[in-house]
Design a protein around this motif. Structure first.
Motif, PDB file in Angstrom:
ATOM      1  N   LYS A   1     -25.013  41.352 -36.194  1.00 61.36           N
ATOM      2  CA  LYS A   1     -26.210  40.618 -36.621  1.00 61.36           C
ATOM      3  C   LYS A   1     -27.483  41.307 -36.129  1.00 61.36           C
ATOM      4  CE  LYS A   1     -24.019  36.300 -35.989  1.00 61.36           C
ATOM      5  NZ  LYS A   1     -24.094  34.970 -35.417  1.00 61.36           N
ATOM      6  N   ARG A   2     -27.459  41.807 -34.908  1.00 55.61           N
ATOM      7  CA  ARG A   2     -28.636  42.534 -34.388  1.00 55.61           C
ATOM      8  C   ARG A   2     -28.909  43.783 -35.215  1.00 55.61           C
ATOM      9  NH1 ARG A   2     -26.394  41.135 -29.344  1.00 55.61           N
ATOM     10  NH2 ARG A   2     -25.543  43.207 -29.057  1.00 55.61           N
ATOM     11  N   ARG A   3     -27.859  44.505 -35.574  1.00 55.28           N
ATOM     12  CA  ARG A   3     -28.030  45.707 -36.413  1.00 55.28           C
ATOM     13  C   ARG A   3     -28.603  45.337 -37.773  1.00 55.28           C
ATOM     14  NH1 ARG A   3     -23.212  49.556 -36.891  1.00 55.28           N
ATOM     15  NH2 ARG A   3     -24.795  51.162 -36.849  1.00 55.28           N
TER      16      ARG A   3
ATOM     17  N   TRP B   1     -35.601  44.206 -41.090  1.00 53.61           N
ATOM     18  CA  TRP B   1     -37.003  44.304 -40.663  1.00 53.61           C
ATOM     19  C   TRP B   1     -37.609  45.632 -41.098  1.00 53.61           C
ATOM     20  CZ3 TRP B   1     -36.403  42.301 -34.961  1.00 53.61           C
ATOM     21  CH2 TRP B   1     -36.222  40.914 -34.975  1.00 53.61           C
ATOM     22  N   ALA B   2     -36.787  46.688 -41.119  1.00 51.19           N
ATOM     23  CA  ALA B   2     -37.301  48.007 -41.521  1.00 51.19           C
ATOM     24  C   ALA B   2     -37.434  48.119 -43.042  1.00 51.19           C
ATOM     25  CB  ALA B   2     -36.370  49.106 -41.004  1.00 51.19           C
TER      26      ALA B   2
ATOM     27  N   GLY C   1     -15.634  46.747 -40.744  1.00 53.37           N
ATOM     28  CA  GLY C   1     -16.023  48.140 -40.559  1.00 53.37           C
ATOM     29  C   GLY C   1     -17.520  48.353 -40.505  1.00 53.37           C
ATOM     30  N   GLY C   2     -18.308  47.327 -40.729  1.00 51.83           N
ATOM     31  CA  GLY C   2     -19.762  47.465 -40.700  1.00 51.83           C
ATOM     32  C   GLY C   2     -20.302  47.778 -39.319  1.00 51.83           C
ATOM     33  N   ILE C   3     -19.564  47.407 -38.298  1.00 53.07           N
ATOM     34  CA  ILE C   3     -20.038  47.633 -36.932  1.00 53.07           C
ATOM     35  C   ILE C   3     -19.902  49.104 -36.544  1.00 53.07           C
ATOM     36  CG2 ILE C   3     -17.888  47.112 -35.711  1.00 53.07           C
ATOM     37  CD1 ILE C   3     -21.286  45.761 -34.697  1.00 53.07           C
TER      38      ILE C   3
END
Length: 127
Positions: free
Chosen positions: A60-62, A68-69, A88-90
């Motif tokens: 979630k932080r990623r 935001w970018a 696998g997204g992490i």
């Protein structure tokens, strides 16, 4: 956080976004849907299938940093943007995910998306 972005917190908004345009990428699925003039809003969903709380919160932080970018310039005006975490997204490279998000936003801006999901089967009543 960027001042022009707001966070989606109500479940009904997440459910409504599921009827919008869907763009699947290796690390996430991006859902976009018009929101009747509420500005650029974003939401993040990572289910327990992905991992334990530490893994989900890291993901979630990623996602938050990615959004935001990307959203201030690349987001669709007056749309909801939902990122759903995938297996696998992490482990995926952050720069690669940023490029995938830009590509997904560009497709959504053209109104292009992946085919709709099949409806889930209703559960049979318990005896």
């Amino acid at each position: 956080m960027h001042p022009s972005l707001s966070v989606i917190r109500k479940r009904s908004d997440f459910v409504a976004a599921n009827r919008g345009v869907r763009n699947a990428k290796p690390g996430f699925v991006l859902l976009t849907r018009p929101n009747e003039g509420h500005g650029k809003r974003y939401g993040i969903t990572v289910t327990k299938k992905i991992g334990n709380a530490v893994v989900r919160n890291r993901m979630k932080r990623r996602f938050r940093e990615l959004l935001w970018a990307a959203l201030p310039e690349g987001g669709l005006p007056d749309h909801d943007h939902i990122l759903i975490g995938r297996e696998g997204g992490i482990e995926r490279d952050f720069a690669a995910m940023a490029e995938e998000l830009d590509a997904a936003l560009a497709r959504a801006a053209k109104g292009e998306g992946d085919r709709p999901r099949r409806p889930r089967h209703k559960r049979s009543p318990r005896a």
